[in-house]
Design a protein around this motif. Sequence first.
Motif, PDB file in Angstrom:
ATOM      1  N   LEU A  49     -64.968-101.417  49.753  1.00  0.00           N
ATOM      2  CA  LEU A  49     -64.663-100.088  49.258  1.00  0.00           C
ATOM      3  C   LEU A  49     -65.863 -99.199  49.530  1.00  0.00           C
ATOM      4  O   LEU A  49     -66.996 -99.569  49.218  1.00  0.00           O
ATOM      5  CB  LEU A  49     -64.381-100.135  47.756  1.00  0.00           C
ATOM      6  CG  LEU A  49     -64.140 -98.800  47.069  1.00  0.00           C
ATOM      7  CD1 LEU A  49     -62.850 -98.154  47.569  1.00  0.00           C
ATOM      8  CD2 LEU A  49     -64.078 -98.993  45.562  1.00  0.00           C
ATOM      9  N   VAL A  50     -65.622 -98.035  50.141  1.00  0.00           N
ATOM     10  CA  VAL A  50     -66.685 -97.090  50.453  1.00  0.00           C
ATOM     11  C   VAL A  50     -66.363 -95.768  49.750  1.00  0.00           C
ATOM     12  O   VAL A  50     -65.322 -95.176  50.009  1.00  0.00           O
ATOM     13  CB  VAL A  50     -66.818 -96.836  51.970  1.00  0.00           C
ATOM     14  CG1 VAL A  50     -68.001 -95.925  52.258  1.00  0.00           C
ATOM     15  CG2 VAL A  50     -66.939 -98.143  52.736  1.00  0.00           C
ATOM     16  N   ASN A  51     -67.243 -95.343  48.848  1.00  0.00           N
ATOM     17  CA  ASN A  51     -67.113 -94.044  48.193  1.00  0.00           C
ATOM     18  C   ASN A  51     -67.990 -93.041  48.926  1.00  0.00           C
ATOM     19  O   ASN A  51     -69.157 -93.318  49.180  1.00  0.00           O
ATOM     20  CB  ASN A  51     -67.553 -94.119  46.728  1.00  0.00           C
ATOM     21  CG  ASN A  51     -66.586 -94.893  45.892  1.00  0.00           C
ATOM     22  OD1 ASN A  51     -65.401 -94.627  45.912  1.00  0.00           O
ATOM     23  ND2 ASN A  51     -67.085 -95.866  45.157  1.00  0.00           N
ATOM     24  N   LEU A  52     -67.434 -91.877  49.247  1.00  0.00           N
ATOM     25  CA  LEU A  52     -68.187 -90.815  49.905  1.00  0.00           C
ATOM     26  C   LEU A  52     -68.618 -89.810  48.833  1.00  0.00           C
ATOM     27  O   LEU A  52     -67.780 -89.320  48.088  1.00  0.00           O
ATOM     28  CB  LEU A  52     -67.323 -90.111  50.945  1.00  0.00           C
ATOM     29  CG  LEU A  52     -66.985 -90.959  52.164  1.00  0.00           C
ATOM     30  CD1 LEU A  52     -65.666 -91.660  51.968  1.00  0.00           C
ATOM     31  CD2 LEU A  52     -66.941 -90.094  53.373  1.00  0.00           C
ATOM     32  N   VAL A  53     -69.914 -89.546  48.759  1.00  0.00           N
ATOM     33  CA  VAL A  53     -70.452 -88.658  47.740  1.00  0.00           C
ATOM     34  C   VAL A  53     -71.366 -87.634  48.397  1.00  0.00           C
ATOM     35  O   VAL A  53     -72.283 -87.998  49.124  1.00  0.00           O
ATOM     36  CB  VAL A  53     -71.257 -89.474  46.691  1.00  0.00           C
ATOM     37  CG1 VAL A  53     -71.768 -88.572  45.599  1.00  0.00           C
ATOM     38  CG2 VAL A  53     -70.422 -90.604  46.127  1.00  0.00           C
ATOM     39  N   ASP A  54     -71.123 -86.340  48.140  1.00  0.00           N
ATOM     40  CA  ASP A  54     -72.003 -85.268  48.627  1.00  0.00           C
ATOM     41  C   ASP A  54     -72.982 -84.911  47.517  1.00  0.00           C
ATOM     42  O   ASP A  54     -72.570 -84.444  46.459  1.00  0.00           O
ATOM     43  CB  ASP A  54     -71.198 -84.020  48.992  1.00  0.00           C
ATOM     44  CG  ASP A  54     -70.407 -84.192  50.259  1.00  0.00           C
ATOM     45  OD1 ASP A  54     -70.958 -84.776  51.208  1.00  0.00           O
ATOM     46  OD2 ASP A  54     -69.250 -83.745  50.308  1.00  0.00           O
ATOM     47  N   VAL A  55     -74.263 -85.144  47.763  1.00  0.00           N
ATOM     48  CA  VAL A  55     -75.276 -84.839  46.759  1.00  0.00           C
ATOM     49  C   VAL A  55     -76.513 -84.270  47.452  1.00  0.00           C
ATOM     50  O   VAL A  55     -77.097 -84.924  48.318  1.00  0.00           O
ATOM     51  CB  VAL A  55     -75.682 -86.105  45.959  1.00  0.00           C
ATOM     52  CG1 VAL A  55     -76.763 -85.770  44.952  1.00  0.00           C
ATOM     53  CG2 VAL A  55     -74.483 -86.721  45.268  1.00  0.00           C
ATOM     54  N   GLY A  56     -76.916 -83.081  47.077  1.00  0.00           N
ATOM     55  CA  GLY A  56     -78.167 -82.503  47.544  1.00  0.00           C
ATOM     56  C   GLY A  56     -78.379 -82.520  49.039  1.00  0.00           C
ATOM     57  O   GLY A  56     -79.453 -82.893  49.500  1.00  0.00           O
ATOM     58  N   GLY A  57     -77.394 -82.122  49.804  1.00  0.00           N
ATOM     59  CA  GLY A  57     -77.572 -82.031  51.245  1.00  0.00           C
ATOM     60  C   GLY A  57     -77.424 -83.333  52.008  1.00  0.00           C
ATOM     61  O   GLY A  57     -77.717 -83.387  53.191  1.00  0.00           O
ATOM     62  N   VAL A  58     -76.990 -84.379  51.340  1.00  0.00           N
ATOM     63  CA  VAL A  58     -76.738 -85.650  52.031  1.00  0.00           C
ATOM     64  C   VAL A  58     -75.363 -86.169  51.647  1.00  0.00           C
ATOM     65  O   VAL A  58     -74.821 -85.837  50.594  1.00  0.00           O
ATOM     66  CB  VAL A  58     -77.798 -86.739  51.699  1.00  0.00           C
ATOM     67  CG1 VAL A  58     -79.170 -86.328  52.147  1.00  0.00           C
ATOM     68  CG2 VAL A  58     -77.786 -87.082  50.237  1.00  0.00           C
TER      69      VAL A  58
END
Length: 123
Positions: A49-58
């Motif tokens: 399982l891969v969760n995609l998370v946008d945090v602080g420019g990454v």
Amino acid sequence: MSPVARPFLVRGRAVPLARYLAEEDIDGLVACSCIGNEVTIDLPDTRILVNLVDVGGVVGLNFHMVQDGPAKARTWTRRLPSESEPKELAACIARDVRTLERELTPLRRRPPRAQQRCRPGME
């Protein structure tokens, strides 16, 4: 090389990844789904399982793997620039899946044996 039909379920924000994951060469792929911010990759005895998370420019790719065999569950993270294209994200995911498969191959051939303990005087 002729294309192989693979079952893909696609909905939500992960839609752009599905196309590129379908093009990646992942041996033993049983199924792949891209729903919301999650990508699930099923291999014969392993689920990733891969969760995609946008945090602080990454973009964080948070991986979690479970196996029906001798390997213990694993969790790891990859960080890519937020401007990474879906093709780059899919390549990174596929690369980690292929690496994991190489690491699990010896365990599938020779699962670890349980250690036998003998008490003194017993044979």
